[in-house]
Design a protein around this motif. Sequence first.
Motif, PDB file in Angstrom:
ATOM      1  N   THR A 132     -42.479  -5.210  32.273  1.00 42.13           N
ATOM      2  CA  THR A 132     -43.739  -4.459  32.325  1.00 42.13           C
ATOM      3  C   THR A 132     -44.683  -4.920  31.220  1.00 42.13           C
ATOM      4  OG1 THR A 132     -42.711  -2.497  33.302  1.00 42.13           O
ATOM      5  CG2 THR A 132     -44.775  -2.163  32.113  1.00 42.13           C
ATOM      6  N   HIS A 133     -44.143  -5.092  30.041  1.00 45.00           N
ATOM      7  CA  HIS A 133     -44.968  -5.546  28.917  1.00 45.00           C
ATOM      8  C   HIS A 133     -45.564  -6.917  29.209  1.00 45.00           C
ATOM      9  CE1 HIS A 133     -45.553  -7.163  24.703  1.00 45.00           C
ATOM     10  NE2 HIS A 133     -46.264  -6.039  24.689  1.00 45.00           N
ATOM     11  N   LYS A 134     -44.768  -7.811  29.765  1.00 45.75           N
ATOM     12  CA  LYS A 134     -45.246  -9.159  30.080  1.00 45.75           C
ATOM     13  C   LYS A 134     -46.355  -9.106  31.129  1.00 45.75           C
ATOM     14  CE  LYS A 134     -43.729 -13.677  31.773  1.00 45.75           C
ATOM     15  NZ  LYS A 134     -42.593 -14.472  32.320  1.00 45.75           N
ATOM     16  N   THR A 135     -46.177  -8.268  32.151  1.00 45.03           N
ATOM     17  CA  THR A 135     -47.189  -8.133  33.199  1.00 45.03           C
ATOM     18  C   THR A 135     -48.521  -7.689  32.611  1.00 45.03           C
ATOM     19  OG1 THR A 135     -45.582  -7.622  34.929  1.00 45.03           O
ATOM     20  CG2 THR A 135     -47.835  -6.847  35.276  1.00 45.03           C
ATOM     21  N   ILE A 136     -48.478  -6.707  31.755  1.00 43.09           N
ATOM     22  CA  ILE A 136     -49.715  -6.192  31.149  1.00 43.09           C
ATOM     23  C   ILE A 136     -50.358  -7.257  30.263  1.00 43.09           C
ATOM     24  CG2 ILE A 136     -50.659  -4.467  29.562  1.00 43.09           C
ATOM     25  CD1 ILE A 136     -48.495  -2.530  30.595  1.00 43.09           C
ATOM     26  N   LYS A 137     -49.556  -7.925  29.465  1.00 47.34           N
ATOM     27  CA  LYS A 137     -50.100  -8.939  28.552  1.00 47.34           C
ATOM     28  C   LYS A 137     -50.777 -10.064  29.330  1.00 47.34           C
ATOM     29  CE  LYS A 137     -49.409  -8.952  24.528  1.00 47.34           C
ATOM     30  NZ  LYS A 137     -50.200  -8.356  23.401  1.00 47.34           N
ATOM     31  N   GLU A 138     -50.235 -10.381  30.503  1.00 50.30           N
ATOM     32  CA  GLU A 138     -50.766 -11.501  31.280  1.00 50.30           C
ATOM     33  C   GLU A 138     -51.948 -11.101  32.168  1.00 50.30           C
ATOM     34  OE1 GLU A 138     -47.427 -12.997  33.426  1.00 50.30           O
ATOM     35  OE2 GLU A 138     -46.638 -14.150  31.723  1.00 50.30           O
ATOM     36  N   SER A 139     -52.023  -9.838  32.563  1.00 50.99           N
ATOM     37  CA  SER A 139     -53.026  -9.453  33.554  1.00 50.99           C
ATOM     38  C   SER A 139     -54.151  -8.573  33.020  1.00 50.99           C
ATOM     39  CB  SER A 139     -52.353  -8.718  34.722  1.00 50.99           C
ATOM     40  OG  SER A 139     -51.726  -7.525  34.269  1.00 50.99           O
ATOM     41  N   ASN A 177     -64.976  -5.312  31.116  1.00 52.69           N
ATOM     42  CA  ASN A 177     -65.347  -4.118  31.869  1.00 52.69           C
ATOM     43  C   ASN A 177     -64.670  -4.068  33.231  1.00 52.69           C
ATOM     44  OD1 ASN A 177     -67.055  -2.896  29.966  1.00 52.69           O
ATOM     45  ND2 ASN A 177     -68.791  -4.172  30.595  1.00 52.69           N
ATOM     46  N   ASP A 178     -64.053  -5.177  33.629  1.00 49.42           N
ATOM     47  CA  ASP A 178     -63.364  -5.238  34.914  1.00 49.42           C
ATOM     48  C   ASP A 178     -61.854  -5.072  34.763  1.00 49.42           C
ATOM     49  OD1 ASP A 178     -65.776  -5.723  36.263  1.00 49.42           O
ATOM     50  OD2 ASP A 178     -65.631  -7.876  35.836  1.00 49.42           O
ATOM     51  N   THR A 179     -61.428  -4.501  33.642  1.00 50.91           N
ATOM     52  CA  THR A 179     -59.998  -4.384  33.366  1.00 50.91           C
ATOM     53  C   THR A 179     -59.229  -3.790  34.535  1.00 50.91           C
ATOM     54  OG1 THR A 179     -60.495  -4.046  31.029  1.00 50.91           O
ATOM     55  CG2 THR A 179     -58.297  -3.412  31.772  1.00 50.91           C
ATOM     56  N   TRP A 180     -59.728  -2.657  35.060  1.00 42.84           N
ATOM     57  CA  TRP A 180     -58.942  -1.915  36.049  1.00 42.84           C
ATOM     58  C   TRP A 180     -59.105  -2.441  37.465  1.00 42.84           C
ATOM     59  CZ3 TRP A 180     -55.943  -0.466  32.739  1.00 42.84           C
ATOM     60  CH2 TRP A 180     -56.331   0.184  31.564  1.00 42.84           C
ATOM     61  N   SER A 181     -59.917  -3.472  37.648  1.00 44.87           N
ATOM     62  CA  SER A 181     -60.010  -4.080  38.971  1.00 44.87           C
ATOM     63  C   SER A 181     -58.822  -4.990  39.255  1.00 44.87           C
ATOM     64  CB  SER A 181     -61.320  -4.872  39.099  1.00 44.87           C
ATOM     65  OG  SER A 181     -61.346  -5.940  38.177  1.00 44.87           O
ATOM     66  N   ASN A 182     -58.072  -5.333  38.218  1.00 46.11           N
ATOM     67  CA  ASN A 182     -56.869  -6.144  38.383  1.00 46.11           C
ATOM     68  C   ASN A 182     -55.696  -5.235  38.732  1.00 46.11           C
ATOM     69  OD1 ASN A 182     -54.341  -7.528  37.638  1.00 46.11           O
ATOM     70  ND2 ASN A 182     -55.689  -9.141  36.842  1.00 46.11           N
ATOM     71  N   GLU A 183     -55.166  -5.386  39.942  1.00 46.69           N
ATOM     72  CA  GLU A 183     -54.132  -4.479  40.422  1.00 46.69           C
ATOM     73  C   GLU A 183     -52.852  -4.576  39.608  1.00 46.69           C
ATOM     74  OE1 GLU A 183     -52.670  -1.389  42.604  1.00 46.69           O
ATOM     75  OE2 GLU A 183     -54.714  -2.204  42.542  1.00 46.69           O
ATOM     76  N   ASP A 184     -52.476  -5.782  39.182  1.00 49.81           N
ATOM     77  CA  ASP A 184     -51.267  -5.930  38.362  1.00 49.81           C
ATOM     78  C   ASP A 184     -51.421  -5.189  37.037  1.00 49.81           C
ATOM     79  OD1 ASP A 184     -50.013  -7.461  40.261  1.00 49.81           O
ATOM     80  OD2 ASP A 184     -50.555  -9.393  39.353  1.00 49.81           O
ATOM     81  N   CYS A 185     -52.613  -5.267  36.481  1.00 50.36           N
ATOM     82  CA  CYS A 185     -52.880  -4.560  35.224  1.00 50.36           C
ATOM     83  C   CYS A 185     -52.759  -3.058  35.429  1.00 50.36           C
ATOM     84  CB  CYS A 185     -54.267  -4.928  34.717  1.00 50.36           C
ATOM     85  SG  CYS A 185     -54.790  -4.015  33.242  1.00 50.36           S
ATOM     86  N   ARG A 186     -53.391  -2.549  36.474  1.00 52.59           N
ATOM     87  CA  ARG A 186     -53.348  -1.118  36.743  1.00 52.59           C
ATOM     88  C   ARG A 186     -51.917  -0.628  36.918  1.00 52.59           C
ATOM     89  NH1 ARG A 186     -58.115   1.505  38.960  1.00 52.59           N
ATOM     90  NH2 ARG A 186     -56.686   2.868  40.099  1.00 52.59           N
ATOM     91  N   GLN A 187     -51.149  -1.342  37.707  1.00 55.59           N
ATOM     92  CA  GLN A 187     -49.783  -0.926  37.972  1.00 55.59           C
ATOM     93  C   GLN A 187     -48.929  -0.982  36.706  1.00 55.59           C
ATOM     94  OE1 GLN A 187     -48.137  -3.103  41.281  1.00 55.59           O
ATOM     95  NE2 GLN A 187     -49.607  -2.256  42.756  1.00 55.59           N
TER      96      GLN A 187
END
Length: 477
Positions: free
Chosen positions: A250-257, A263-273
């Motif tokens: 999970t940490h790796k996914t967030i760091k990468e996505s 301002n578009d942080t939450w448009s990335n689905e991997d980041c949101r999840q």
Amino acid sequence: MDSILKITFLLHLLLITLLVLEPVAVATHWSRKKTYLLEADDLVTSLPGQPRVNFRHYSGYVTVNEKNGRALFYWFYESSTLPDEKSLVLWLNGGPGCSSVGYGATQEIGPFLVDSDGQALKFNPYSWNTEANLLFLESPIGVGFSYSNTSSDYDNLGDDFTAQDAYTFLHQWFLKFPLYRKRIFYIAGESYAGKYVPELAELIHDKNKDPSLFINLGGILLGNPETCDAEDWKGLIDYAWSHAIVSDETHKTIKESCDFYSNDTWSNEDCRQGVEEVFKQYNEIDIYSLYTSVCIGNSTINSEDKSVKVMFKSTSKLMPRILGGYDPCLDDYARYYYNRADVQKALHVSDGRNLRNWNICNMTVFNYWSDRKESMLPIYKKLIAAGLRIWVYSGDTDGRVPVLSTRYCLSSLGLRITEAWRPWYHQKQVGGWLQEYEGLTFATFRGAGHAVPIFKPSESLAFFSAFLSGESPPFQR
């Protein structure tokens, strides 16, 4: 003044003094007598369940906009010793939408803490009013007892609106309490007050160019403060991983996505999840205090309300609103107490019949929030250049605004280190660690959660005293 007027005046003073639960010596100088008369309407004389004390306290409303009927509720405690000589400290809680009365005054640093049944108050021997005159403000409108009679005011809620109303409040409050007008003044707070406090301090600093508006601002004190959104997010994620809340994956996914500067942080689905997974795991414990138990059983808050509320806004990096604090049960006790008719009447909130609905946090305020500064770091630099005292502290078991977030934020300031990282002591034990920069002091509290004074009341009082004196906490046992 003839003899009859003198007698009438003295009887009036005697009556006001006798109304206090434990009589205190009547001040001898004229300015104090005059102030008693100005403050009398807000003097609290019969607060249900209150322990006997030797200081006065006042509460009520200050109107900040006559046309719109906008008023903020305050609660002011004189210092328990030498109130005429001590500084004035304004305490703010954040949210946005949470009450400084419900948290700061009732659970943390005020002299009266709501007892476990919500029926009475217990005395807090570590109250910060042993060191200063304490002023708690429910801000902005919609928080606690504060309100506006104009519904459109709630559409304007945000950082600037809050700072402007708080500034107006101070000047109006000084008209009620003129003896405090020239006192050294500090602003303190925690969590989202990490935005409120610097913004209000900047406004005071800028307005002080007009001598008629001068407020004797000495500095600010911030606990586990939201400071810079991007760095706060990075710290929250890294802290959760480093404290085994989430998996390596999970940490790796967030760091990468996740790009928390975008301002578009939450448009990335991997980041949101990935971020949602962090808060899913935090739902199992208390994000504000990793290593203490959660409240189970008698709380009137249902299990859904206890869970972490994450609200992603596609056009903003707004940090998630999370209900509750260290112990949801404490929130319940406060809610019960402040919705009592006799309590509201004693605090000059209502007539005891037409009650106001008090909540410790108001999600509507958060939902209406329309204006937010992403970073306080430019204001920090401005206040440092002005020579104001800035101390920041972090409870190191808080996952909500963790110590890593604050360290990342302060590191990005690039300040010169004047005293290297080292432990500070209280009663011969390590209270935490401390580092001094040019213009700023940062300290940790070992084993404390988000609301540090709840966990470390004695240590926090000693730290507060050091802040007021401008002297570092002890560095030896």
